[in-house]
Design a protein around this motif. Sequence first.
Motif, short mmCIF file in Angstrom:
data_model
loop_
_atom_site.label_atom_id
_atom_site.label_comp_id
_atom_site.label_asym_id
_atom_site.label_seq_id
_atom_site.Cartn_x
_atom_site.Cartn_y
_atom_site.Cartn_z
N PRO A 129 27.89 40.16 33.15
CA PRO A 129 28.50 40.89 34.31
C PRO A 129 29.74 40.37 34.90
N VAL A 130 30.01 39.07 34.40
CA VAL A 130 31.19 38.66 35.20
C VAL A 130 32.03 37.54 34.30
N ILE A 131 33.41 37.55 34.31
CA ILE A 131 34.30 36.75 33.82
C ILE A 131 34.82 35.83 34.97
N THR A 132 34.73 34.66 34.64
CA THR A 132 35.23 33.64 35.78
C THR A 132 36.63 32.67 35.26
N PHE A 133 37.23 32.29 36.07
CA PHE A 133 38.45 31.19 35.61
C PHE A 133 38.34 30.13 36.83
N LYS A 134 38.22 28.99 36.40
CA LYS A 134 38.37 27.97 37.46
C LYS A 134 39.42 27.09 36.85
N SER A 135 40.34 26.48 37.86
CA SER A 135 41.29 25.41 37.33
C SER A 135 40.90 24.45 37.09
N THR A 136 41.22 23.44 36.38
CA THR A 136 41.20 22.01 36.13
C THR A 136 42.18 20.96 36.51
N LYS A 137 43.57 21.73 36.07
CA LYS A 137 44.70 20.91 36.29
C LYS A 137 45.85 21.88 36.45
N VAL A 138 46.58 21.48 37.45
CA VAL A 138 47.94 22.14 37.89
C VAL A 138 49.09 21.38 37.61
N GLU A 139 50.00 21.86 36.88
CA GLU A 139 51.16 20.61 36.55
C GLU A 139 52.41 21.63 36.90
N THR A 140 53.63 21.00 37.44
CA THR A 140 54.92 21.76 37.28
C THR A 140 55.68 21.53 36.23
N THR A 141 56.54 22.50 35.81
CA THR A 141 57.21 22.41 34.43
C THR A 141 59.01 22.87 35.00
N GLY A 142 59.11 23.06 36.16
CA GLY A 142 60.55 23.43 36.96
C GLY A 142 60.46 23.62 38.09
N PRO A 143 61.37 23.92 38.76
CA PRO A 143 61.47 24.19 40.28
C PRO A 143 60.45 25.31 41.00
N ASP A 144 60.42 26.37 39.92
CA ASP A 144 59.50 27.60 40.26
C ASP A 144 58.56 27.87 39.15
N THR A 145 58.32 26.76 38.27
CA THR A 145 57.26 27.25 37.40
C THR A 145 56.41 26.30 36.99
#
Length: 239
Positions: A129-145
């Motif tokens: 009954p539920v779909i989840t998403f949990k981040s494990t890594k955040v990285e930058t690829t440009g000034p705004d991306t």
Amino acid sequence: MKSILPVVALLAVAACSPQPAADKKADAPVVAAPAATAPKPPKADVPAGAYTLDKSHATLVFRVSHLGFSNYTAAFADFDAKLNFDQNNAAASTLEATINPRSLTLPAPPEGFLAELVGPQWLNTATYPVITFKSTKVETTGPDTGKVTGDLTLHGVTKPVVLDVTYNGGYPGHPMDPHARIGFSAKGAFKRSDFGIAYGVPAPGTTMGVSDEVLVTIEAEFSGPPLAKAPAAAAAPKP
């Protein structure tokens, strides 16, 4: 506006200048240099902290190829997300999202089609009954991306999925909206068969069915910490 003024002035001078006689060869036309691209304004310094999804300004859309003839598009209407955000340290940011698969919305579905998609052959929402998403890594690829890697749990299976994210900016608050606000656009893709939803996947070398690849597009605004100097509430009038 300033960049176009020299061009306008040049055209005005040309219009007022004596024209060459008919039997004289006119000078070669003057070609104005292309205007320089105006620099983007600097992004506001929004505060780091906890942000919640503004559901009135968020969409979650997905697409699958139908017989190779079109990209069938549908959406989930009920989803939520919590974001810990630091504009100056993206790697420290985290995201958790939940989706109600029963909120699936379809364009003009034939009778019984929606029930089929939330049924056992597809999403099987009675069991999952539920779909989840949990981040494990955040990285930058440009000034705004950047890229957000996370664990997607769908149909009882958890697999890593990567979202390509564009940070659209934000502000620390406004008199009419006295909380920080930020916005993002994101795209991602995954194979539904990896999550145990393989019904209707075309045979190898054909497009007769519904594609294994699912393309996801997200637009989202988040509301965050209150404006540091929020306007004081108006005093109630004296009786």
